[in-house]
Write a protein that holds these residues in place. Structure first.
Motif, mmCIF file in Angstrom:
data_model
loop_
_atom_site.group_PDB
_atom_site.id
_atom_site.type_symbol
_atom_site.label_atom_id
_atom_site.label_comp_id
_atom_site.label_asym_id
_atom_site.label_seq_id
_atom_site.Cartn_x
_atom_site.Cartn_y
_atom_site.Cartn_z
ATOM 1 N N SER A 776 -1.781 -26.805 19.426
ATOM 2 C CA SER A 776 -1.112 -25.532 18.980
ATOM 3 C C SER A 776 0.505 -26.025 19.004
ATOM 4 C CB SER A 776 -1.438 -24.667 20.061
ATOM 5 O OG SER A 776 -0.604 -23.310 19.606
ATOM 6 N N VAL A 777 0.642 -26.928 20.069
ATOM 7 C CA VAL A 777 2.392 -27.377 20.064
ATOM 8 C C VAL A 777 2.692 -27.899 18.850
ATOM 9 C CG1 VAL A 777 4.014 -28.507 21.276
ATOM 10 C CG2 VAL A 777 2.215 -27.114 22.478
ATOM 11 N N ILE A 778 1.760 -28.974 18.315
ATOM 12 C CA ILE A 778 2.098 -29.801 17.364
ATOM 13 C C ILE A 778 2.099 -28.828 16.007
ATOM 14 C CG2 ILE A 778 1.267 -31.544 15.997
ATOM 15 C CD1 ILE A 778 -0.092 -32.954 18.472
ATOM 16 N N GLU A 779 1.258 -28.213 15.808
ATOM 17 C CA GLU A 779 1.376 -27.277 14.738
ATOM 18 C C GLU A 779 2.548 -26.621 14.625
ATOM 19 O OE1 GLU A 779 -1.433 -23.703 12.632
ATOM 20 O OE2 GLU A 779 -1.957 -24.505 14.528
ATOM 21 N N ASP A 780 3.265 -25.945 15.659
ATOM 22 C CA ASP A 780 4.288 -25.298 15.599
ATOM 23 C C ASP A 780 5.406 -26.147 15.389
ATOM 24 O OD1 ASP A 780 3.165 -23.143 16.556
ATOM 25 O OD2 ASP A 780 3.441 -23.221 18.468
ATOM 26 N N MET A 781 5.466 -27.389 15.829
ATOM 27 C CA MET A 781 6.480 -28.342 15.583
ATOM 28 C C MET A 781 6.446 -28.607 13.994
ATOM 29 S SD MET A 781 6.052 -30.945 18.742
ATOM 30 C CE MET A 781 7.231 -31.973 18.099
ATOM 31 N N VAL A 782 5.157 -29.124 13.349
ATOM 32 C CA VAL A 782 5.500 -29.527 11.898
ATOM 33 C C VAL A 782 5.011 -28.501 11.117
ATOM 34 C CG1 VAL A 782 4.466 -31.877 12.946
ATOM 35 C CG2 VAL A 782 2.705 -30.145 12.053
ATOM 36 N N GLY A 783 4.891 -27.306 11.268
ATOM 37 C CA GLY A 783 4.456 -26.151 10.566
ATOM 38 C C GLY A 783 3.193 -26.242 10.102
ATOM 39 N N PRO A 784 2.595 -25.345 9.133
ATOM 40 C CA PRO A 784 1.196 -25.170 8.547
ATOM 41 C C PRO A 784 0.982 -26.273 7.850
ATOM 42 C CG PRO A 784 2.693 -23.535 7.386
ATOM 43 C CD PRO A 784 3.619 -24.137 8.599
ATOM 44 N N ASP A 785 -0.527 -26.559 7.848
ATOM 45 C CA ASP A 785 -0.880 -27.606 6.993
ATOM 46 C C ASP A 785 -1.218 -27.013 5.502
ATOM 47 O OD1 ASP A 785 -3.030 -25.748 7.260
ATOM 48 O OD2 ASP A 785 -4.296 -27.224 8.365
ATOM 49 N N TRP A 786 -1.798 -28.082 4.781
ATOM 50 C CA TRP A 786 -1.790 -27.618 3.435
ATOM 51 C C TRP A 786 -2.713 -26.389 2.778
ATOM 52 C CZ3 TRP A 786 -6.294 -27.908 0.579
ATOM 53 C CH2 TRP A 786 -7.344 -28.507 1.154
ATOM 54 N N LYS A 787 -3.853 -26.115 3.775
ATOM 55 C CA LYS A 787 -4.738 -25.083 3.416
ATOM 56 C C LYS A 787 -3.958 -23.739 3.769
ATOM 57 C CE LYS A 787 -9.153 -27.442 4.962
ATOM 58 N NZ LYS A 787 -10.177 -27.319 5.630
ATOM 59 N N LYS A 788 -3.196 -23.576 4.961
ATOM 60 C CA LYS A 788 -2.649 -22.308 5.272
ATOM 61 C C LYS A 788 -1.489 -22.285 4.485
ATOM 62 C CE LYS A 788 -3.402 -22.295 9.989
ATOM 63 N NZ LYS A 788 -3.227 -22.280 11.680
ATOM 64 N N ARG A 789 -0.932 -23.455 3.887
ATOM 65 C CA ARG A 789 0.169 -23.043 2.808
ATOM 66 C C ARG A 789 -0.202 -22.548 1.697
ATOM 67 N NH1 ARG A 789 1.940 -28.239 4.613
ATOM 68 N NH2 ARG A 789 1.283 -29.220 2.537
ATOM 69 N N TRP A 790 -1.452 -23.091 1.084
ATOM 70 C CA TRP A 790 -1.749 -22.548 -0.193
ATOM 71 C C TRP A 790 -2.532 -21.235 -0.182
ATOM 72 C CZ3 TRP A 790 -0.998 -24.378 -4.771
ATOM 73 C CH2 TRP A 790 -0.400 -25.573 -4.910
ATOM 74 N N LEU A 791 -3.512 -21.025 0.994
ATOM 75 C CA LEU A 791 -4.090 -19.942 0.969
ATOM 76 C C LEU A 791 -3.104 -18.619 1.674
ATOM 77 C CD1 LEU A 791 -7.443 -21.173 2.993
ATOM 78 C CD2 LEU A 791 -7.029 -20.177 0.561
ATOM 79 N N TYR A 792 -2.179 -18.890 2.419
ATOM 80 C CA TYR A 792 -1.449 -17.817 2.981
ATOM 81 C C TYR A 792 0.037 -17.863 2.489
ATOM 82 C CZ TYR A 792 -5.343 -17.589 6.173
ATOM 83 O OH TYR A 792 -6.753 -17.394 6.778
ATOM 84 N N TRP A 793 0.270 -18.549 1.466
ATOM 85 C CA TRP A 793 1.557 -18.488 1.103
ATOM 86 C C TRP A 793 2.828 -18.890 2.195
ATOM 87 C CZ3 TRP A 793 2.723 -18.327 -4.299
ATOM 88 C CH2 TRP A 793 1.483 -17.941 -5.135
ATOM 89 N N LEU A 794 2.287 -19.928 2.983
ATOM 90 C CA LEU A 794 3.480 -20.202 3.948
ATOM 91 C C LEU A 794 4.012 -21.242 3.643
ATOM 92 C CD1 LEU A 794 1.190 -19.564 7.187
ATOM 93 C CD2 LEU A 794 2.708 -17.919 6.124
ATOM 94 N N GLY A 795 5.142 -21.567 4.284
ATOM 95 C CA GLY A 795 5.974 -22.975 4.055
ATOM 96 C C GLY A 795 6.545 -23.506 5.283
ATOM 97 N N ARG A 796 7.240 -24.743 5.024
ATOM 98 C CA ARG A 796 7.577 -25.242 6.148
ATOM 99 C C ARG A 796 9.046 -25.345 5.852
ATOM 100 N NH1 ARG A 796 3.966 -30.868 6.009
ATOM 101 N NH2 ARG A 796 2.321 -30.021 7.007
ATOM 102 N N THR A 797 9.881 -25.121 7.368
ATOM 103 C CA THR A 797 11.131 -25.568 7.221
ATOM 104 C C THR A 797 11.676 -26.985 7.098
ATOM 105 O OG1 THR A 797 11.484 -25.494 9.674
ATOM 106 C CG2 THR A 797 11.315 -23.329 8.883
ATOM 107 N N LYS A 798 13.064 -26.906 7.078
ATOM 108 C CA LYS A 798 13.451 -28.598 6.927
ATOM 109 C C LYS A 798 13.210 -29.196 8.292
ATOM 110 C CE LYS A 798 17.899 -30.951 6.170
ATOM 111 N NZ LYS A 798 19.160 -30.714 5.781
ATOM 112 N N GLU A 799 13.403 -28.479 9.401
ATOM 113 C CA GLU A 799 13.180 -29.254 10.807
ATOM 114 C C GLU A 799 11.587 -29.659 10.718
ATOM 115 O OE1 GLU A 799 13.868 -28.689 15.460
ATOM 116 O OE2 GLU A 799 14.476 -27.114 13.910
ATOM 117 N N GLN A 800 10.773 -28.721 10.185
ATOM 118 C CA GLN A 800 9.219 -29.091 10.403
ATOM 119 C C GLN A 800 9.027 -30.003 9.552
ATOM 120 O OE1 GLN A 800 7.761 -25.014 9.526
ATOM 121 N NE2 GLN A 800 7.607 -24.474 11.622
#
Length: 975
Positions: A776-800
């Protein structure tokens, strides 16, 4: 004339005999009669009647006249010569004597009854002075039956039998005449004593209107005689008044001693006096209840009491002490001593004592040490009632004073009115005193006793304006001028004092005006010495000699009688009306309760507190019924939640970096020893205490369905917080727990396969939980994986994105070396940074190390879980002490040691809880409830709401109404 005398003598003898008497009359029961009653034997020189010159006088046996001495008989037109028919004359005289005796007896009985009726009509209303003589005169008409008396008179035949024996008749009449003389003297003394009452004035308004009568009498004297004769008559009148004053004082002193003896006896004959004593006590109880009553429903207290107001240092306290006949108040020279209202209830009693409403201690007012203690107690109570930052308080101090001869009344001593706020006082002191005084004087049935200092200029008075505003018509005000001795000495014009007493100087009206002297200004003076000084002053005062002051307007004794008369007159006129008002208020409150709370009992704060107290104690007892299994499960789970982080981070992970089992066990033992010595026992006790609090709170706040009453929630919360605050865990428990934990952690021998499997299961659950947290901590650090980005229209920040690139680079390093150490070397950090820069990602070394910690942690936990699965079949190797590098399950043994320590610690803490701490907590709860029960402010604060207030008011109104009805009934019985 001699007929009437004979008849009275006969009546007197019959009254002393058994004829016509209903019961025995004690010798003490006498009653004052007025001098205005004209007894047939009471004659004066002014109204002396000439003796009747009839033939009856010649044949009177009282005069002892010879039968043959008179030579001529008196007829209508002259005298006739005497003839010598002595036999006929003797017979006719005997016949005349028979008719005379018979007529005198019958007529005398009628005359006696008629005279009694005349006396009864002419008697003044002396009910307030009945104590001067014994009481059987009051009951004379009850003890003498005149019908039986008339029937007891002899008839004509019985009188005829007595005619021949003239000597015996004469002796009988002489003896009756001698018996009559003491009775005549007794009546004369009673008539003389009644003159004093006529001079001092009767009850009610007569005492207040005597000034105008005396003024009219003075005008008549001036018209009839010259100035010298007027002065002489005034001097004689003054001496007569002083004479009767001394007589009355002597009678009062004797009566006071008699009353003291009578009140000490428990006899049925003093029922009336006991009623008088209890009557004022009943009334005082009503006023005490009203003072605590919260007038939320516009129910105003209009019951009478005597409100004592005056300027500061005007002598209010001295006047009250003279009325109470004791120096009961603290005194100070030029300093405000009365800081709160003091309600003084004066009543009659066998001993001169004082006691507070909320205390059972009696202060003997005849002893100086008790008087000093009483004054000190009053001063302490006043200072306690005054809040911080204030000078005066509206809280009333209730004091009862009992003693023989005290006038029954209720007085309220208020703080003195001031014109300037001095240093040391609160800025609102003046306004507060005015508001307190107005609050008491606004009562339309309150009697205002206005005290004015006579030694200062009248223009300096403040209180007279305030009194005139509250009572503009003077229908309930009594004015008292103090320090008259200083006024007579210092005032150049005595007429100014006369104007004050006549109500012509101040812009206020009053029922009566009085002048008193309350001492010479020495606080050590006794009441007796002040009385003597006051009497001596008025005896020699020119104000009294020149009739500027009237006799009934001076001395505190006359003031006390007048105030008591006004007080009881006001009580009788208004108490029934007030009882009806409270009856109506009670009906309104009962109706409101029935409409709003039809299914609830009317419980006031005290009753609600008792109900809540029982519920809380039942809930605390339920705490001891918790099962041991439940305690141990909660304690073990909570303790592991608190120490799991320390075990994984500080013990297991550092030890797992070892290359062999020996180093691993050595590191574990050292770290476990350090943990046991410092942190573990303290943490375990802390967990146990918090667990006890949670269970206690659960029982306290748990709703009981429909029976739950939310009105107790605040009280339960306060009891819970205060009990927990007072509770302290046993200090010895931590030391014993440390020894138990240390011995448990030193044991490494797993006895059976079941324990081995339990340890593996415990280790696996712990590692799985930690792995989830890490991912859970790693996910918060690197942001959502490709599944969540495509299914839930999420993105990563520059720091992530930077973190993700860094994570990918570190994972490559771990794949190359799965046995990598927990920490990165500096050259490795540099390599990762340069690889990222080659990709166009600028990374800080700290970010690389932070990301490495989480990536390596995940790798380690996954590796440990896989090893845990391998160790499921490793119990055989462990039991046989086989050495296999692939199946070295030292980590399983560690988790077994931790698990066993948790179980034994939970068991030990459970025993401490159930055997010691729960009982101590129950004791704390009881102590807190007892403290809250004594603190009325706590009850008011914690038990609030419209329902509580309505029940409280309803109970108080009922209590007031019942006590008022009982008081009214007792008042009617006394009347």
């Amino acid at each position: 004339m001699w007929r009437a005398a004979a008849v009275c003598v006969v009546c007197q003898s019959l009254a002393n005999s058994s004829y016509g008497v209903k019961g025995k009359s004690p010798l003490q029961k006498l009653r004052l009669v007025s001098r205005s009653i004209h007894h047939p034997h009471y004659t004066s020189s002014k109204f002396q009647r000439p003796p009747l010159r009839t033939s009856i006088q010649q044949f009177s046996s009282l005069n002892r006249l010879p039968l043959r001495k008179t030579k001529l008989l008196f007829v209508k037109y002259g005298y006739l010569p005497h003839r010598n028919f002595w036999v006929a004359r003797l017979a006719s005289r005997l016949l005349k004597l028979r008719y005379l005796v018979l007529g005198s007896a019958v007529g005398g009985g009628y005359t006696a009854k008629k005279t009694y009726d005349q006396w009864k009509e002419m008697l003044p209303d002396l009910s307030d002075y009945k104590w001067i003589v014994p009481d059987f005169i009051w009951e004379l008409d009850e003890h003498i039956d005149f019908e039986k008396l008339s029937k007891a008179l002899p008839d004509a035949e019985d009188l005829a039998k007595l005619l021949p024996d003239f000597d015996k008749i004469g002796e009988s009449l002489s003896s009756l005449k001698g018996f009559f003389s003491p009775g005549y003297n007794l009546v004369s003394e009673v008539i003389g004593a009644s003159d004093l009452l006529l001079l001092l004035g009767s009850q009610g308004e007569t005492a207040f209107r005597a000034t105008d009568q005396g003024y009219e009498n003075d005008k008549q004297y001036k018209k009839v005689s010259d100035k010298e004769k007027i002065d002489q008559l005034q001097e004689e009148l003054l001496h007569t008044q002083l004479k009767y004053q001394r007589i009355l004082e002597r009678l009062e002193k004797e009566n006071k001693e008699l009353r003291k003896l009578v009140l000490q006896k428990d006899d049925k004959g003093i029922h009336q006096r006991n009623l008088k004593k209890s009557l004022i006590d009943m009334y005082s109880e009503v006023l005490d209840i009203l003072s605590d009553y919260d007038a939320s429903y516009n129910t105003q207290d209009h019951l009478p009491r005597v409100v004592v107001v005056g300027d500061q240092s005007a002598g209010k306290t001295s006047v009250l002490e003279m009325i109470a006949q004791a120096r009961i108040f603290p005194r100070g020279s030029g300093e405000m001593m009365t800081r709160s209202p003091v309600k003084v209830t004066l009543s009659e009693g066998p001993h001169h004592v004082a006691l507070f409403k909320d205390s059972s201690r009696e202060f003997d007012l005849t002893k100086e040490e008790d008087l000093a203690a009483l004054r000190n107690e009053i001063e302490i109570r006043m200072r306690k009632s005054v809040k911080e930052g204030c000078t005066v308080s509206a809280e009333t101090i209730s004091l009862n004073v009992k003693g023989p001869g005290l006038q029954r009344m209720v007085l309220v001593d208020l703080p003195g009115v001031i014109s300037t706020v001095t240093s040391g006082m609160a800025p609102d002191t003046k306004d507060t005193i005015f508001s307190i005084s107005k609050a008491y004087m606004q009562n339309p049935n309150a009697i205002i006793l206005c005290i004015q200092d006579g030694s200062v200029d009248a223009e300096r008075s403040i209180v007279t304006d305030l009194v005139s505003q509250m009572d503009p018509h003077g229908k309930r005000t009594i004015f008292v001028l103090t320090k008259v001795d200083l006024a007579e000495k210092n005032v150049s014009s005595p007429n100014r004092i006369q104007q004050i007493i006549e109500g012509k100087l101040f812009p206020m009206k009053a029922l009566g005006y009085f002048a008193v002297v309350t001492g010479k200004g020495n606080s050590s003076e006794s009441i007796e010495s002040i009385k003597e000084y006051e009497e001596e002053f008025f005896q020699n005062s020119k104000l009294l000699k020149t009739c500027m002051l009237k006799a009934h307007q001076v001395t505190t004794r006359n003031l006390s009688l007048a105030v008591s008369d006004c007080f009881w007159k006001m009580v009788r006129e208004s108490v029934e009306q007030q009882a009806d008002a409270f009856k109506a208020t009670r009906f309104n409150l009962e109706t409101e309760w029935k409409n709003n709370y039809p299914r609830l009992r009317e419980l006031d704060r005290n009753e609600l507190f008792e109900k809540a107290k029982n519920e809380i104690l039942d809930e605390v007892i339920s705490l001891s019924q918790v099962t041991p299994k439940h305690w141990e499960e909660i304690l073990q789970k909570t303790l592991w939640e608190r120490v799991s982080t320390h075990v994984i981070e500080n013990i297991y992970l550092p030890a797992a970096q070892a290359t062999n089992s020996g180093t691993f066990n050595t590191t574990v033992d050292i770290k476990l020893k350090q943990w046991t010595d410092k942190q573990l026992p303290n943490k375990a006790v802390e967990v146990a205490w918090e667990t006890l609090q949670e269970e206690f709170s659960h029982f306290m706040t748990e709703k009981k369905g429909k029976e739950h009453d939310d009105i107790f929630d605040k009280l339960k919360q306060a009891v819970k917080e205060e009990s927990i605050k007072r509770h302290k865990w046993n200090e010895r428990a931590e030391d014993s727990l440390r020894v138990i934990q240390h011995n448990t952690l030193e044991d490494r021998s797993i006895s059976d396969k079941q324990q081995w499997d339990a340890a593996i299961h415990f280790m696996e659950d712990t590692l799985q939980s930690r792995l989830k947290d890490t991912e859970s901590v790693i996910e918060d650090m690197v942001g959502p994986d490709w599944k969540k980005r495509w299914l839930y229209w999420l993105g990563r920040t520059k720091e992530q994105n930077i973190r993700n690139e860094t994570k990918n680079e570190l994972e490559k390093m771990i794949k190359c070396n799965e046995d990598h150490a927990a920490y990165l070397a500096n050259d490795e950090v540099t390599t990762v940074r340069k690889n990222l820069e080659a990709k166009g990602v600028a990374v800080d070394p700290c970010l690389i190390k932070d990301t490495w910690h989480q990536v390596y942690r995940r790798h380690f936990l996954r590796t440990a879980l896989s090893h845990c699965n391998l160790c499921r079949r490793g119990f055989y190797y462990y039991q046989r002490h086989f050495v296999d590098s692939e199946l070295e399950c030292n980590d399983v043994v560690l988790f077994w040691r931790i698990q066993r320590m948790l179980a034994i610690t939970a068991n030990t803490l459970r025993q401490q809880l159930t055997n010691t701490e729960v009982r101590r907590l129950e004791k704390n709860v009881k102590e807190v409830l007892e403290d809250f029960a004594e603190d009325s402010d706590k009850k008011v604060k914690l038990l609030t709401g419209k329902r509580v207030q309505l029940a409280e008011d309803l109970k108080k109104v009922r209590e007031i109404q019942e006590k008022l009805e009982a008081f009214i009934e007792a008042l009617h019985q006394e009347k």
